[in-house]
Design a protein around this motif. Structure first.
Motif, PDB file in Angstrom:
ATOM      1  N   SER A  48       0.842  -1.189   0.000  1.00 56.43           N
ATOM      2  CA  SER A  48       0.000   0.000   0.000  1.00 56.43           C
ATOM      3  C   SER A  48       0.881   1.244   0.000  1.00 56.43           C
ATOM      4  CB  SER A  48      -0.885  -0.005   1.246  1.00 56.43           C
ATOM      5  OG  SER A  48      -1.561   1.211   1.363  1.00 56.43           O
ATOM      6  N   ASP A  49       0.539   2.184  -0.859  1.00 51.86           N
ATOM      7  CA  ASP A  49       1.283   3.444  -0.881  1.00 51.86           C
ATOM      8  C   ASP A  49       0.364   4.659  -0.759  1.00 51.86           C
ATOM      9  OD1 ASP A  49       0.087   3.635  -3.379  1.00 51.86           O
ATOM     10  OD2 ASP A  49       1.926   3.258  -4.502  1.00 51.86           O
ATOM     11  N   GLU A  55      -7.072   2.153  -7.839  1.00 51.27           N
ATOM     12  CA  GLU A  55      -5.962   2.546  -8.705  1.00 51.27           C
ATOM     13  C   GLU A  55      -4.887   1.467  -8.820  1.00 51.27           C
ATOM     14  OE1 GLU A  55      -4.436   6.414  -7.662  1.00 51.27           O
ATOM     15  OE2 GLU A  55      -6.455   7.144  -7.243  1.00 51.27           O
ATOM     16  N   TYR A  56      -4.973   0.439  -7.996  1.00 54.97           N
ATOM     17  CA  TYR A  56      -4.011  -0.659  -8.085  1.00 54.97           C
ATOM     18  C   TYR A  56      -4.409  -1.576  -9.233  1.00 54.97           C
ATOM     19  CZ  TYR A  56      -2.133   0.801  -3.618  1.00 54.97           C
ATOM     20  OH  TYR A  56      -1.556   1.524  -2.613  1.00 54.97           O
ATOM     21  N   GLU A  57      -3.489  -2.413  -9.650  1.00 57.38           N
ATOM     22  CA  GLU A  57      -3.749  -3.330 -10.749  1.00 57.38           C
ATOM     23  C   GLU A  57      -3.479  -4.766 -10.308  1.00 57.38           C
ATOM     24  OE1 GLU A  57      -1.202  -2.018 -13.903  1.00 57.38           O
ATOM     25  OE2 GLU A  57      -2.370  -0.206 -14.274  1.00 57.38           O
ATOM     26  N   GLY A  58      -3.864  -5.707 -11.150  1.00 59.11           N
ATOM     27  CA  GLY A  58      -3.544  -7.111 -10.952  1.00 59.11           C
ATOM     28  C   GLY A  58      -4.117  -7.697  -9.679  1.00 59.11           C
ATOM     29  N   ALA A  64      -8.428  -6.402  -3.137  1.00 59.59           N
ATOM     30  CA  ALA A  64      -9.118  -5.261  -2.535  1.00 59.59           C
ATOM     31  C   ALA A  64     -10.585  -5.218  -2.962  1.00 59.59           C
ATOM     32  CB  ALA A  64      -8.407  -3.966  -2.906  1.00 59.59           C
ATOM     33  N   GLU A  65     -10.851  -5.381  -4.229  1.00 60.21           N
ATOM     34  CA  GLU A  65     -12.235  -5.344  -4.723  1.00 60.21           C
ATOM     35  C   GLU A  65     -13.054  -6.510  -4.183  1.00 60.21           C
ATOM     36  OE1 GLU A  65     -11.797  -5.181  -8.977  1.00 60.21           O
ATOM     37  OE2 GLU A  65     -12.029  -2.991  -8.976  1.00 60.21           O
ATOM     38  N   THR A  66     -12.448  -7.683  -4.103  1.00 62.20           N
ATOM     39  CA  THR A  66     -13.160  -8.857  -3.600  1.00 62.20           C
ATOM     40  C   THR A  66     -13.549  -8.656  -2.139  1.00 62.20           C
ATOM     41  OG1 THR A  66     -11.976 -10.279  -5.160  1.00 62.20           O
ATOM     42  CG2 THR A  66     -13.035 -11.362  -3.296  1.00 62.20           C
ATOM     43  N   VAL A  67     -12.639  -8.129  -1.337  1.00 60.60           N
ATOM     44  CA  VAL A  67     -12.957  -7.847   0.062  1.00 60.60           C
ATOM     45  C   VAL A  67     -14.035  -6.771   0.155  1.00 60.60           C
ATOM     46  CG1 VAL A  67     -12.033  -6.911   2.228  1.00 60.60           C
ATOM     47  CG2 VAL A  67     -10.725  -8.622   0.948  1.00 60.60           C
ATOM     48  N   MET A  68     -13.912  -5.730  -0.637  1.00 62.04           N
ATOM     49  CA  MET A  68     -14.892  -4.639  -0.597  1.00 62.04           C
ATOM     50  C   MET A  68     -16.293  -5.103  -1.007  1.00 62.04           C
ATOM     51  SD  MET A  68     -13.573  -1.740   0.441  1.00 62.04           S
ATOM     52  CE  MET A  68     -14.675  -0.512  -0.225  1.00 62.04           C
ATOM     53  N   LEU A  95      -7.247  -0.636   1.889  1.00 63.25           N
ATOM     54  CA  LEU A  95      -8.670  -0.325   1.879  1.00 63.25           C
ATOM     55  C   LEU A  95      -8.985   0.997   2.559  1.00 63.25           C
ATOM     56  CD1 LEU A  95      -9.937  -3.884   2.862  1.00 63.25           C
ATOM     57  CD2 LEU A  95      -9.753  -2.902   0.565  1.00 63.25           C
ATOM     58  N   PRO A  96     -10.103   1.628   2.172  1.00 60.83           N
ATOM     59  CA  PRO A  96     -10.510   2.863   2.838  1.00 60.83           C
ATOM     60  C   PRO A  96     -10.952   2.615   4.284  1.00 60.83           C
ATOM     61  CG  PRO A  96     -12.062   2.279   1.080  1.00 60.83           C
ATOM     62  CD  PRO A  96     -10.970   1.270   1.061  1.00 60.83           C
ATOM     63  N   GLU A  97     -11.006   3.669   5.054  1.00 59.39           N
ATOM     64  CA  GLU A  97     -11.313   3.584   6.481  1.00 59.39           C
ATOM     65  C   GLU A  97     -12.622   2.844   6.771  1.00 59.39           C
ATOM     66  OE1 GLU A  97     -12.751   6.633   9.996  1.00 59.39           O
ATOM     67  OE2 GLU A  97     -11.610   7.429   8.319  1.00 59.39           O
ATOM     68  N   LYS A  98     -13.643   3.058   5.988  1.00 60.67           N
ATOM     69  CA  LYS A  98     -14.946   2.443   6.245  1.00 60.67           C
ATOM     70  C   LYS A  98     -15.202   1.249   5.328  1.00 60.67           C
ATOM     71  CE  LYS A  98     -16.665   6.784   7.955  1.00 60.67           C
ATOM     72  NZ  LYS A  98     -17.494   7.943   7.749  1.00 60.67           N
TER      73      LYS A  98
END
Length: 149
Positions: A48-49, A55-58, A64-68, A95-98
């Motif tokens: 994470s940066d 904005e991340y790839e691969g 991240a999307e699967t968890v979200m 991931l974002p705070e919420k």
């Protein structure tokens, strides 16, 4: 219901074994659930940066999307040096705070010593609470002696 089972380490096998068992129990008891097993050992993740997770790839973006997109999340973690692994912490940092708002989250902890039973309470639960997860109050704690071969 979309259920994500996350094996939160990129090394070792005990947490993955516990998460395989978790998946089998979910399939048996909730056959209509859509279950995704994410084993961090099988993915190449970026650190994470501070960017937005979209904005991340691969593999990083996929995780991240699967968890979200999950409705429920089972997080499996080993305890290394009295702490959760960096690979799992990295997922939270992406991931974002919420990110976990309105998601039911449960913890499965594997450890080599009974002395590590409070790591979930002192490290993992605060992160999940900060991210607004609906936490299952108890968690599974599996010691080295609980694994047979």
């Amino acid at each position: 219901m979309r259920v994500v089972v996350l094996s939160g380490s990129n090394v070792g096998t005990k947490t993955r074994t516990a998460m395989n068992y978790t998946v089998a129990e979910i399939e048996k008891n909730y056959p209509d659930s859509e279950i995704t097993l994410l084993d961090l050992a099988e993915y190449q993740m970026q650190f994470s940066d501070g960017r937005n997770y979209l904005e991340y790839e691969g593999d990083t973006k996929y995780i991240a999307e699967t968890v979200m997109n999950a409705d429920a999340l089972f997080i499996g973690t080993p305890i290394f040096q009295a702490s959760i692994p960096a690979s799992l912490k990295n997922v939270f940092d992406l991931l974002p705070e919420k990110a976990l708002r309105d998601k039911v989250v449960s913890m499965v902890v594997t450890a080599g010593s009974p002395k590590h039973y409070l790591i979930a309470e002192q490290q993992l639960r605060p992160i999940l609470s900060y991210m607004k997860a609906q936490l299952v109050h108890t968690y599974v704690f599996i010691e080295e002696k609980d694994f047979y071969r």
